[in-house]
Structures are given as C-alpha cells and as structure tokens.
Design an enzyme around this catalytic site. Structure first.
Site: not given
Ligand code: ADP
Length: 300
Positions: A101, A165, A255, A257-258
């Site tokens: 919302w 994002n 979060s 990526g954040d």
């Molecule tokens: P975004 O949300 O920006 O697409 P990602 O999904 O690529 O971000 O994830 C951001 C960061 O989180 C990655 O660069 C990594 O460091 C960490 N991360 C995400 N998924 C995993 C995972 N399965 N195992 C370990 N680290 C992860």
C-alpha cells in the site's frame, strides 16, 4: 567527517512471526543500506532523504532512524500523507510474497519540497545514493526537477551512487524505466547493479553482457553483483572478479543487495580497497540472508 545521503522511501513492514503474532517494523531499500552502513561504520554521518507524515507511525519511524544512528535532518514531514506499508506473506513452503500500500506514500512527493535550503544541505555530503526504487516512486512530473538537482549536486562535487534495483510493478512501462535508468547511469559515479536487474530489464544475463552495456557510460566505479556467483568491480577501467562463498542456509534474501551496498560504500568511504570493501559487504549480506526480514537484530 565523511557523510552520505540515501534518498528514497522507508515503509512500515507487517509480517507474522514464528508464533503467528503480527510484528511491525520499518524497511525500504535505501534505509536498509543506511542501517548496515552505519552499523559497520559508526563514524560516518548517514542521512536519509525522504518524506513521511506526522502520524504516530511516522514519528516511530523517525525514532527508529535515530536509534540506528541515522540522521532525520533531511526527513521531510507532511501532515497530509502517511508512509507506505507492506505486508509480508509467507506460504506453507516458506515462499515469501509482498502486498504493498504505497501509491499515496508521502515519500512519492518529496521532490516537491526541494528548496534552496534543502538542496544546500544535499550538496554538503560526500555521496548521494539513490536507487531504481527511489526513482520509480517519484511523481513523473517531479523527475525533471530531480535530475536538475542531481546535476547540481554532481557539479558541487558530490559523488552520485545508484543501484537500479528494478521492480517492474512500480513502473508504468519498460520504456519509461529504460529512459530513467539511462539518465541515472549517465550521471552516476558509482553503479551497484545486480545481474538480475539486467536480466529482467535488458535480457542481459551475465557479467560480460552487463559490463558491455555499462561501458559507454564511463562510470568510474561499477560494482556488479550476482548473488552467490561473485562480484565484478570495474574501477578506473581495471576489472576485478571477486568470488563469493555461497551461504547454505538461506532463510530470506530480502536486503542482501541493500546490506551489500551500504557496507561496500561505507568501507570505500573509509578509503579501503575494493577487495576489502567487497569482503566486508559480502560477509554482512551473507549474514543478513540467514535471518528473516530486511533488518536483522543489532546483536547478531
Ligand atoms: P541484488 O539484490 O542487488 O540483486 P544479489 O542478489 O546479487 O543483490 O546479492 C547481493 C549480495 O548478497 C551478493 O553480492 C552476495 O554478496 C550476497 N549474496 C546473495 N545471495 C547469496 C548466497 N546465496 N550466498 C552468499 N551470499 C549471497
């Protein structure tokens, strides 16, 4: 003192906990990044640029910002609007989905209140960070003003950082998103995209394709994330691939990526190398995804 502004939206989050009780918290991509940046780098001044209401929840939100060490000096407050809200639904398989919302959220009208005094404050920081979500929620008629202000900040020496994002539901059309992202990539000095953003929007599914797409924009620092598949950093035309240790027990990737963005930027602001910054950012993101929700308890 080093300083950063994170511009966008923080929302009220509602979900059920393990005891089937409704829990209320606050989250939103740029706010999440700010929280993790500040937790890892308490000496950096972190400010959120957004708009909220004057209602009880908005006031609680401000208190939580302060508790996290995030300055509310650039948080605009309007009595006419409320903050956005979302409900996290978890099905019997543990799969999460979200109901929002946020169409009338106060944050959507923040640019309307950009005056000389506010812009002067924006100009005082080292980094101005915004995301594709920050862009998507702005009123279309305010976008031109936003880009003007961003150009002013850049001219004043502020480093502009952007994470695309991509959230398709927030945009009127793919063409609209692409136009706005083209502006963002043209103006930013640091880009922090995920390969997934590019897969959805441009059908580019690996590092090489994303790098080729971004090349013409000449962005000084590019940090391309791809979940557990590693991170590619391009800094002053030098390419570095940094592998990521995959987390086995992933509970909730909200979060990831954040938190990565916040910790990476904080580390770089402190003059650390890209290897150190990525290692710290990946460590935090790897921790965040092992717990439910965007903001994990401080004690973890
Ligand atoms: P975004 O949300 O920006 O697409 P990602 O999904 O690529 O971000 O994830 C951001 C960061 O989180 C990655 O660069 C990594 O460091 C960490 N991360 C995400 N998924 C995993 C995972 N399965 N195992 C370990 N680290 C992860």
């Amino acid at each position: 003192m080093k300083s950063i502004i994170l511009m966008g939206e923080c929302m009220v989050e509602l979900r059920r906990d393990g005891h089937d009780e409704i829990v209320q918290s606050f989250a939103g991509d740029v706010y999440n990044a700010g929280v993790y940046l500040k937790r890892c780098n308490p000496e950096i001044q972190v400010q959120l640029a957004t708009q909220i209401g004057t209602d009880t929840l908005s006031e609680q939100m401000l208190t939580v910002f302060t508790d996290e060490g995030i300055s509310g000096d650039l948080v605009l407050q309007t009595p006419h609007r409320l903050p956005g809200l979302y409900w996290v639904n978890t099905d019997s398989e543990g799969e999460r989905s979200f109901l929002y919302w946020r169409e009338n959220a106060a944050a959507r009208w923040q640019v309307e209140h950009y005056n000389d005094e506010y812009i002067a404050q924006l100009k005082q920081v080292d980094i101005f960070f915004f995301s594709g979500i920050s862009l998507a929620i702005l009123q279309p008629e305010h976008r031109q003003r936003f880009w003007e202000v961003l150009r002013e900040l850049k001219a004043a020496g502020v480093t502009i950082a952007f994470d695309p994002n991509y959230r398709p539901k927030l945009w009127a059309s793919v063409a609209d998103t692409k136009t706005q992202y083209d502006m963002a990539f043209s103006l930013c000095d640091i880009a922090l995209p995920g390969v997934e953003d590019f897969a959805m929007l441009y059908d580019l599914t690996d590092f090489a394709a994303v790098e080729a797409f971004l090349a013409p924009y000449n962005i000084a620092e590019q940090v391309i994330k791809d979940g557990p598949n590693g991170v590619v950093v391009l800094l002053d035309a030098k390419r570095t691939f940094i592998p990521i240790t995959a987390v086995k027990n992933v509970i909730d990737t909200t979060s990831a990526g954040d938190s990565f963005n916040g910790v990476y930027l904080g580390s770089r602001m402190n003059g650390e190398s890209i290897d150190v910054a990525v290692a710290k950012a990946a460590k935090m993101a790897g921790k965040v995804i092992q717990y439910p929700g965007a903001i994990i308890p401080k004690s973890i």
